[in-house]
Design a protein around this motif. Structure first.
Motif, PDB file in Angstrom:
ATOM      1  N   ALA A  32       0.825  -1.212   0.000  1.00  0.00           N
ATOM      2  CA  ALA A  32       0.000   0.000   0.000  1.00  0.00           C
ATOM      3  C   ALA A  32       0.858   1.261   0.000  1.00  0.00           C
ATOM      4  N   VAL A  33       1.933   1.265   0.766  1.00  0.00           N
ATOM      5  CA  VAL A  33       2.831   2.426   0.820  1.00  0.00           C
ATOM      6  C   VAL A  33       3.479   2.650  -0.539  1.00  0.00           C
ATOM      7  N   LEU A  34       3.975   1.600  -1.146  1.00  0.00           N
ATOM      8  CA  LEU A  34       4.637   1.757  -2.446  1.00  0.00           C
ATOM      9  C   LEU A  34       3.649   2.188  -3.527  1.00  0.00           C
ATOM     10  N   LEU A  45       4.309  12.880   2.444  1.00  0.00           N
ATOM     11  CA  LEU A  45       4.126  12.112   3.672  1.00  0.00           C
ATOM     12  C   LEU A  45       3.039  11.076   3.459  1.00  0.00           C
ATOM     13  N   ILE A  46       3.316   9.849   3.896  1.00  0.00           N
ATOM     14  CA  ILE A  46       2.335   8.767   3.865  1.00  0.00           C
ATOM     15  C   ILE A  46       2.089   8.354   5.315  1.00  0.00           C
ATOM     16  N   VAL A  47       0.811   8.187   5.677  1.00  0.00           N
ATOM     17  CA  VAL A  47       0.450   7.815   7.040  1.00  0.00           C
ATOM     18  C   VAL A  47      -0.340   6.511   7.020  1.00  0.00           C
ATOM     19  N   LEU A  48       0.167   5.526   7.753  1.00  0.00           N
ATOM     20  CA  LEU A  48      -0.543   4.254   7.927  1.00  0.00           C
ATOM     21  C   LEU A  48      -1.543   4.398   9.074  1.00  0.00           C
ATOM     22  N   ARG A  87      11.427   1.808   8.080  1.00  0.00           N
ATOM     23  CA  ARG A  87      12.594   2.501   7.508  1.00  0.00           C
ATOM     24  C   ARG A  87      12.789   2.114   6.045  1.00  0.00           C
ATOM     25  N   GLU A  88      12.703   0.823   5.763  1.00  0.00           N
ATOM     26  CA  GLU A  88      12.879   0.350   4.388  1.00  0.00           C
ATOM     27  C   GLU A  88      11.777   0.893   3.472  1.00  0.00           C
ATOM     28  N   MET A  89      10.530   0.869   3.959  1.00  0.00           N
ATOM     29  CA  MET A  89       9.411   1.373   3.156  1.00  0.00           C
ATOM     30  C   MET A  89       9.602   2.848   2.829  1.00  0.00           C
ATOM     31  N   ALA A  90      10.005   3.641   3.815  1.00  0.00           N
ATOM     32  CA  ALA A  90      10.193   5.078   3.585  1.00  0.00           C
ATOM     33  C   ALA A  90      11.290   5.317   2.556  1.00  0.00           C
ATOM     34  N   LYS A  91      12.360   4.555   2.648  1.00  0.00           N
ATOM     35  CA  LYS A  91      13.447   4.702   1.662  1.00  0.00           C
ATOM     36  C   LYS A  91      12.967   4.322   0.268  1.00  0.00           C
ATOM     37  N   GLU A  92      12.270   3.191   0.182  1.00  0.00           N
ATOM     38  CA  GLU A  92      11.749   2.741  -1.118  1.00  0.00           C
ATOM     39  C   GLU A  92      10.753   3.739  -1.695  1.00  0.00           C
ATOM     40  N   ALA A  93       9.894   4.273  -0.839  1.00  0.00           N
ATOM     41  CA  ALA A  93       8.850   5.193  -1.281  1.00  0.00           C
ATOM     42  C   ALA A  93       9.408   6.573  -1.588  1.00  0.00           C
ATOM     43  N   GLY A  94      10.525   6.926  -0.982  1.00  0.00           N
ATOM     44  CA  GLY A  94      11.128   8.231  -1.214  1.00  0.00           C
ATOM     45  C   GLY A  94      10.349   9.368  -0.588  1.00  0.00           C
ATOM     46  N   CYS A  95       9.733   9.093   0.577  1.00  0.00           N
ATOM     47  CA  CYS A  95       8.993  10.140   1.277  1.00  0.00           C
ATOM     48  C   CYS A  95       8.963   9.813   2.768  1.00  0.00           C
TER      49      CYS A  95
END
Length: 100
Positions: A32-34, A45-48, A87-95
């Motif tokens: 979902a984040v990606l 910014l993405i918020v779960l 941390r990995e998701m944020a890096k992959e998503a670039g936000c």
């Protein structure tokens, strides 16, 4: 003091199909984040949602809890699987990413 504003894009994610399996919930959240990160314009910014990695039950909080690292830390062996995944998701998503 002058405040300078700029456009800001926020993506709020609501997840379905969560289970009692933390690893599966992390996989669901990552997808979902990606997907949100690929929207246009790209979110800043993405918020779960709250309690996204475990069953929504107060009785399960201790079982699914993890150590929370110090602000600004770059990761360590004490970090739980959720923190590492965020941390990995944020890096992959670039936000920026918030997971409650």
């Amino acid at each position: 003091m002058e405040i300078k504003a700029r456009p800001f894009r926020l993506a709020l994610i609501q997840l379905g199909n969560l289970t009692g399996n933390k690893a599966d919930n992390i996989v669901t959240a990552r997808a979902a984040v990606l997907a949100a990160s690929k929207s246009s314009p790209k979110p800043d910014l993405i918020v779960l949602p709250e309690i996204w990695n475990s069953p929504y039950a107060v009785t399960k909080f201790r079982e699914y809890s993890e150590n929370v690292p110090d602000v600004g830390s770059e990761g360590g062996k004490e970090d739980g699987e959720t923190i590492k995944a965020l941390r990995e998701m944020a890096k992959e998503a670039g936000c920026w990413l918030i997971g409650g």
